[in-house]
Design a protein around this motif. Structure first.
Motif, PDB file in Angstrom:
ATOM      1  N   PRO A 192       0.830  -1.222   0.000  1.00 19.45           N
ATOM      2  CA  PRO A 192       0.000   0.000   0.000  1.00 19.45           C
ATOM      3  C   PRO A 192       0.862   1.270   0.000  1.00 19.45           C
ATOM      4  CG  PRO A 192       0.083  -0.932   2.212  1.00 19.45           C
ATOM      5  CD  PRO A 192       0.864  -1.883   1.322  1.00 19.45           C
ATOM      6  N   TRP A 193       1.413   1.615  -1.151  1.00 22.34           N
ATOM      7  CA  TRP A 193       2.334   2.758  -1.256  1.00 22.34           C
ATOM      8  C   TRP A 193       1.626   4.050  -0.889  1.00 22.34           C
ATOM      9  CZ3 TRP A 193       6.981   0.772  -1.870  1.00 22.34           C
ATOM     10  CH2 TRP A 193       7.112  -0.454  -2.522  1.00 22.34           C
ATOM     11  N   ALA A 194       2.260   4.821   0.022  1.00 21.61           N
ATOM     12  CA  ALA A 194       1.662   6.092   0.439  1.00 21.61           C
ATOM     13  C   ALA A 194       2.076   7.219  -0.497  1.00 21.61           C
ATOM     14  CB  ALA A 194       2.074   6.414   1.870  1.00 21.61           C
ATOM     15  N   GLY A 195       3.329   7.231  -0.928  1.00 21.90           N
ATOM     16  CA  GLY A 195       3.788   8.331  -1.781  1.00 21.90           C
ATOM     17  C   GLY A 195       5.039   7.951  -2.541  1.00 21.90           C
ATOM     18  N   ILE A 196       5.463   8.831  -3.434  1.00 21.30           N
ATOM     19  CA  ILE A 196       6.581   8.529  -4.334  1.00 21.30           C
ATOM     20  C   ILE A 196       7.872   8.267  -3.565  1.00 21.30           C
ATOM     21  CG2 ILE A 196       7.092  10.981  -4.753  1.00 21.30           C
ATOM     22  CD1 ILE A 196       7.542   8.009  -7.230  1.00 21.30           C
ATOM     23  N   GLU A 197       8.014   8.900  -2.371  1.00 23.00           N
ATOM     24  CA  GLU A 197       9.280   8.755  -1.643  1.00 23.00           C
ATOM     25  C   GLU A 197       9.516   7.328  -1.159  1.00 23.00           C
ATOM     26  OE1 GLU A 197       6.706  10.723  -0.878  1.00 23.00           O
ATOM     27  OE2 GLU A 197       5.884   9.534   0.776  1.00 23.00           O
ATOM     28  N   GLU A 198       8.503   6.488  -1.190  1.00 20.91           N
ATOM     29  CA  GLU A 198       8.695   5.101  -0.742  1.00 20.91           C
ATOM     30  C   GLU A 198       9.267   4.183  -1.823  1.00 20.91           C
ATOM     31  OE1 GLU A 198       5.537   4.077   2.738  1.00 20.91           O
ATOM     32  OE2 GLU A 198       4.718   4.264   0.727  1.00 20.91           O
ATOM     33  N   PHE A 199       9.170   4.598  -3.086  1.00 20.04           N
ATOM     34  CA  PHE A 199       9.635   3.725  -4.169  1.00 20.04           C
ATOM     35  C   PHE A 199      11.156   3.782  -4.310  1.00 20.04           C
ATOM     36  CE2 PHE A 199       5.221   4.564  -5.203  1.00 20.04           C
ATOM     37  CZ  PHE A 199       4.757   3.322  -5.618  1.00 20.04           C
ATOM     38  N   ARG A 200      11.758   2.665  -4.679  1.00 22.41           N
ATOM     39  CA  ARG A 200      13.204   2.591  -4.908  1.00 22.41           C
ATOM     40  C   ARG A 200      13.550   2.229  -6.344  1.00 22.41           C
ATOM     41  NH1 ARG A 200      12.960   5.122  -1.546  1.00 22.41           N
ATOM     42  NH2 ARG A 200      13.650   5.063   0.634  1.00 22.41           N
ATOM     43  N   GLU A 232      12.910   2.311 -12.532  1.00 22.64           N
ATOM     44  CA  GLU A 232      11.852   2.482 -13.541  1.00 22.64           C
ATOM     45  C   GLU A 232      10.724   3.344 -12.983  1.00 22.64           C
ATOM     46  OE1 GLU A 232       9.241  -0.324 -16.529  1.00 22.64           O
ATOM     47  OE2 GLU A 232       9.095  -0.703 -14.399  1.00 22.64           O
ATOM     48  N   SER A 233      10.317   3.062 -11.735  1.00 20.64           N
ATOM     49  CA  SER A 233       9.216   3.809 -11.116  1.00 20.64           C
ATOM     50  C   SER A 233       9.610   5.259 -10.846  1.00 20.64           C
ATOM     51  CB  SER A 233       8.827   3.159  -9.782  1.00 20.64           C
ATOM     52  OG  SER A 233       8.351   1.854 -10.001  1.00 20.64           O
ATOM     53  N   VAL A 234      10.799   5.433 -10.263  1.00 11.84           N
ATOM     54  CA  VAL A 234      11.254   6.768  -9.885  1.00 11.84           C
ATOM     55  C   VAL A 234      11.392   7.649 -11.137  1.00 11.84           C
ATOM     56  CG1 VAL A 234      13.212   8.020  -8.883  1.00 11.84           C
ATOM     57  CG2 VAL A 234      12.361   5.924  -7.778  1.00 11.84           C
ATOM     58  N   ASN A 235      12.022   7.103 -12.188  1.00 16.84           N
ATOM     59  CA  ASN A 235      12.189   7.874 -13.424  1.00 16.84           C
ATOM     60  C   ASN A 235      10.850   8.168 -14.097  1.00 16.84           C
ATOM     61  OD1 ASN A 235      14.900   7.639 -12.971  1.00 16.84           O
ATOM     62  ND2 ASN A 235      15.371   6.512 -14.829  1.00 16.84           N
ATOM     63  N   HIS A 236       9.972   7.169 -14.098  1.00 14.55           N
ATOM     64  CA  HIS A 236       8.678   7.388 -14.754  1.00 14.55           C
ATOM     65  C   HIS A 236       7.891   8.483 -14.050  1.00 14.55           C
ATOM     66  CE1 HIS A 236       4.826   6.906 -16.602  1.00 14.55           C
ATOM     67  NE2 HIS A 236       4.270   6.631 -15.433  1.00 14.55           N
ATOM     68  N   VAL A 254      -0.296   9.488 -11.635  1.00 15.85           N
ATOM     69  CA  VAL A 254       0.915   8.685 -11.852  1.00 15.85           C
ATOM     70  C   VAL A 254       1.066   7.675 -10.716  1.00 15.85           C
ATOM     71  CG1 VAL A 254       3.390   8.754 -12.325  1.00 15.85           C
ATOM     72  CG2 VAL A 254       1.972  10.703 -12.953  1.00 15.85           C
ATOM     73  N   LEU A 255       0.778   8.121  -9.503  1.00 15.84           N
ATOM     74  CA  LEU A 255       0.886   7.220  -8.345  1.00 15.84           C
ATOM     75  C   LEU A 255      -0.089   6.051  -8.443  1.00 15.84           C
ATOM     76  CD1 LEU A 255       1.367   9.453  -5.174  1.00 15.84           C
ATOM     77  CD2 LEU A 255       2.875   7.634  -5.994  1.00 15.84           C
ATOM     78  N   THR A 256      -1.272   6.319  -8.948  1.00 18.05           N
ATOM     79  CA  THR A 256      -2.246   5.235  -9.120  1.00 18.05           C
ATOM     80  C   THR A 256      -1.669   4.143 -10.016  1.00 18.05           C
ATOM     81  OG1 THR A 256      -4.072   6.761  -8.829  1.00 18.05           O
ATOM     82  CG2 THR A 256      -4.582   4.700  -9.954  1.00 18.05           C
ATOM     83  N   ALA A 257      -1.008   4.564 -11.090  1.00 15.94           N
ATOM     84  CA  ALA A 257      -0.400   3.583 -11.998  1.00 15.94           C
ATOM     85  C   ALA A 257       0.757   2.854 -11.307  1.00 15.94           C
ATOM     86  CB  ALA A 257       0.063   4.275 -13.270  1.00 15.94           C
ATOM     87  N   PRO A 289      10.159  -1.242   2.592  1.00 18.00           N
ATOM     88  CA  PRO A 289       9.318  -1.572   3.743  1.00 18.00           C
ATOM     89  C   PRO A 289       8.631  -2.936   3.613  1.00 18.00           C
ATOM     90  CG  PRO A 289       8.292   0.133   2.370  1.00 18.00           C
ATOM     91  CD  PRO A 289       9.685  -0.056   1.861  1.00 18.00           C
ATOM     92  N   VAL A 290       8.401  -3.546   4.770  1.00 12.83           N
ATOM     93  CA  VAL A 290       7.667  -4.806   4.843  1.00 12.83           C
ATOM     94  C   VAL A 290       6.171  -4.505   4.702  1.00 12.83           C
ATOM     95  CG1 VAL A 290       6.995  -6.642   6.449  1.00 12.83           C
ATOM     96  CG2 VAL A 290       9.397  -5.961   6.256  1.00 12.83           C
ATOM     97  N   ASN A 291       5.473  -5.318   3.950  1.00  6.12           N
ATOM     98  CA  ASN A 291       4.028  -5.119   3.778  1.00  6.12           C
ATOM     99  C   ASN A 291       3.320  -5.338   5.119  1.00  6.12           C
ATOM    100  OD1 ASN A 291       1.219  -5.431   3.042  1.00  6.12           O
ATOM    101  ND2 ASN A 291       1.915  -5.761   0.937  1.00  6.12           N
ATOM    102  N   PRO A 292       2.482  -4.366   5.542  1.00 10.22           N
ATOM    103  CA  PRO A 292       1.816  -4.532   6.837  1.00 10.22           C
ATOM    104  C   PRO A 292       0.944  -5.791   6.905  1.00 10.22           C
ATOM    105  CG  PRO A 292       1.003  -2.564   5.654  1.00 10.22           C
ATOM    106  CD  PRO A 292       2.191  -3.072   4.912  1.00 10.22           C
TER     107      PRO A 292
END
Ligand code: TEU
Length: 555
Positions: free
Chosen positions: A380-388, A391-395, A409-412, A443-446
């Motif tokens: 359950p990603w909260a925001g862009i800062e959680e992605f590593r 491909e995701s960060v650049n997109h 974009v976050l929805t995708a 992060p570990v999935n809750p």
């Protein structure tokens, strides 16, 4: 010919996220070794390791700076040898990831290549001057209009020698020039070195991109995209079959018991027949991408619902196309795909089981990605800062810069980001899911408090137990591995149904891929034996939501 892999099941480990033995938050080889019982209990035959080589980790290890060593974050060559021995001691085999379309920009080959235009390794990569006499780095001066898979242009200007180099993926992943025979021989020597060490084969990263059209023509510009799709010039390029046959002769000939699987985005079933025809000596099987492209528009970020009928058309065509010649690989998840139970299921254990039944009863070699056997879900990603993931960060950066609303974009990303696959393996309900004693790199999935291996280990109704039975069926029921495949009910939007037939034994597989009850009418199966079912109900009448059944009858 020894085609042992026709009855085998492969388990993929993404080492960064599997098990951390030293508390630094990153998985490692000793961690994997400590969890091998999980694999033997599941009954898998092969462990495929995503890259463990030294790497700046710009693309999760798919950017390799030394092909013949282990990244210190993962351990040492001695740890690797121990892991390999432990895998073999359990009667399993080990596949390495072979990433030779490109290297890291920190690989000594590239360091030499970029050092001067006269360097003997200059031609090991794709260097080209700016075009139209333009200045290096000027907009439009790139040698072609191709975009990279990770946003932006596929060419990087290099000030030191005043030219561009080609990178189909990140700018830190320069493409090797396979037209140069020295490149090919260096790769083959490296592969033989690993086989001599005892590994049992390779999963070959984007292997159908190694041959490029040397004319490097511009690609077609598709609506709205700043860069063009150059894939016509590098997917299944002009010398690909020659290269694969040469590799087979130089590396695999005379060695038994191996498995080779080529990852091939954009491959058609007609191509795949050629690549996997044993008489041609290329690869044993390929990963194709048609089915995982069914829920997208022009790009993976353009979300579409899955039409089950389209899935039947696609998988059915691959089953038929490789029925007599060649072989299929079967997969839902890997380190690049979102979690299947979130993607085409409703996140529930029941949906996980039914999607597993659907895939594992097809003809081909199934691949299980770590955590899939537990029904692990998207994060359950909260925001862009959680992605590593690069491909995701650049997109995200590119799409937002182009004016797309960030929330869209976050929805995708939530639906399709590769990071969904890469969150830590869920071993137990403890705070870091038993993955690490430190801070995990992602992060570990809750949901690990419910979805974890320890909770499922002794539970006969668990997703894990279901996967174990599916794998056992492949090993013990010849019709599962070898039977002919016939698709049924092509127009049904909710029930995926097919038969498998082998030497007088017939199987009927019924999967309700929906949250509503569904009636099915397939005559002649009411007295059949229920081999495996999510609800313990036999026959063909009505299927409960997400119910699946495997029935057997003898002619
Ligand atoms: O992936 C190749 C590929 O074409 C895609 O799966 C791609 O990674 C992306 O998901 C497109 O949306 C292989 C590896 O599996 C991947 O992890 C690497 O990033 C890539 O090659 C480059 O080595």
């Amino acid at each position: 010919m020894d085609e042992w892999w026709r009855t085998a099941v492969v388990y993929q480990v993404y080492p960064r996220s599997f098990a951390d033995s030293d508390g630094d938050g990153v998985g490692d080889l000793r961690g994997i070794e400590s969890r091998l019982d999980h694999l033997s209990d599941l009954g898998v035959d092969v462990l495929w390791l995503s890259p463990v080589y030294p790497s700046p980790q710009d693309d999760g290890g798919y950017d390799i700076s030394d092909y013949q060593d282990i990244d210190p974050a993962f351990g040492t060559l001695a740890d690797f040898d121990r892991l390999l021995a432990a895998v073999h001691a359990r009667g399993m085999k080990l596949l390495m990831d072979l990433v030779v379309n490109h290297t890291s920009d920190e690989h000594p080959w590239f360091q030499a290549s970029r050092s001067s235009r006269e360097d003997p390794k200059r031609d090991w990569y794709w260097w080209r001057p700016p075009r139209f006499g333009m200045d290096l780095g000027a907009p439009g001066a790139e040698p072609t209009n191709w975009g990279s898979f990770f946003s932006g242009p596929a060419w990087e200007p290099d000030e030191a020698t005043g030219e561009y180099y080609l990178h189909l993926f990140s700018r830190r992943q320069p493409d090797l020039n396979w037209d140069n025979p020295q490149v090919r021989q260096a790769v083959y020597a490296m592969m033989r070195w690993w086989l001599d060490r005892g590994v049992d084969g390779f999963r070959m990263d984007v292997i159908n991109m190694i041959s490029k059209d040397p004319a490097l023509p511009d690609g077609r510009v598709t609506g709205g995209e700043p860069y063009a799709d150059g894939s016509e010039s590098f997917i299944n390029g002009p010398r690909l079959h020659d290269h694969l046959q040469e590799m087979h002769r130089e590396v695999f000939a005379g060695r038994d018991g191996l498995l080779t699987v080529g990852e091939m985005p954009g491959v058609t079933v007609e191509d795949a027949r050629l690549f996997t025809d044993p008489a041609r000596g290329e690869v044993d099987m390929v990963f194709q991408f048609e089915h995982v492209g069914l829920d997208q528009g022009a790009t993976k970020w353009d979300l579409r619902a899955l039409d089950l009928r389209a899935l039947k058309v696609s998988l059915g065509r691959w089953q038929a196309g490789l029925a007599d010649v060649g072989w299929n690989s079967l997969y839902w998840d890997n380190h690049d795909q979102p979690r299947i139970v979130s993607r085409w299921g409703d996140g529930s254990p029941l949906a996980a089981k039914t999607l597993a039944t659907l895939l594992h009863l097809h003809r081909g070699t199934p691949y299980v990605f770590q955590g899939e056997e537990l029904g692990m879900t998207n994060y359950p990603w909260a925001g862009i800062e959680e992605f590593r993931d690069i491909e995701s960060v650049n997109h995200f950066a590119a799409a937002v810069a182009a004016g797309q609303p960030a929330e869209e974009v976050l929805t995708a990303l939530r639906a399709k980001s590769r990071d969904n696959a890469r969150t830590p393996m869920q071993w137990d309900a403890s705070p870091q899911a038993g993955f690490t004693t430190g801070t995990p790199w992602l992060p570990v999935n809750p949901d690990h408090v419910r979805v974890n291996a320890a909770a499922q280990a002794g539970d006969p109704d668990s997703v894990l137990a279901h996967y174990r039975r599916l794998i056992e069926l492949r090993h013990t029921v010849p019709a599962v591995a070898h039977g002919d495949f016939t698709m049924l009910l092509p127009e049904d939007e909710r029930v995926y149904a097919f038969t498998r037939a082998h030497q007088g034994v017939e199987l009927l597989v019924l999967c309700n891929v929906s949250a509503a009850a569904a009636a099915v009418d397939v005559p002649g199966w009411d007295a059949a034996e229920l081999l495996l079912g999510t609800h313990g109900t036999g026959g063909t009448g009505e299927l409960a939501p997400w119910e699946s059944r495997v029935l057997r009858r003898t002619a």
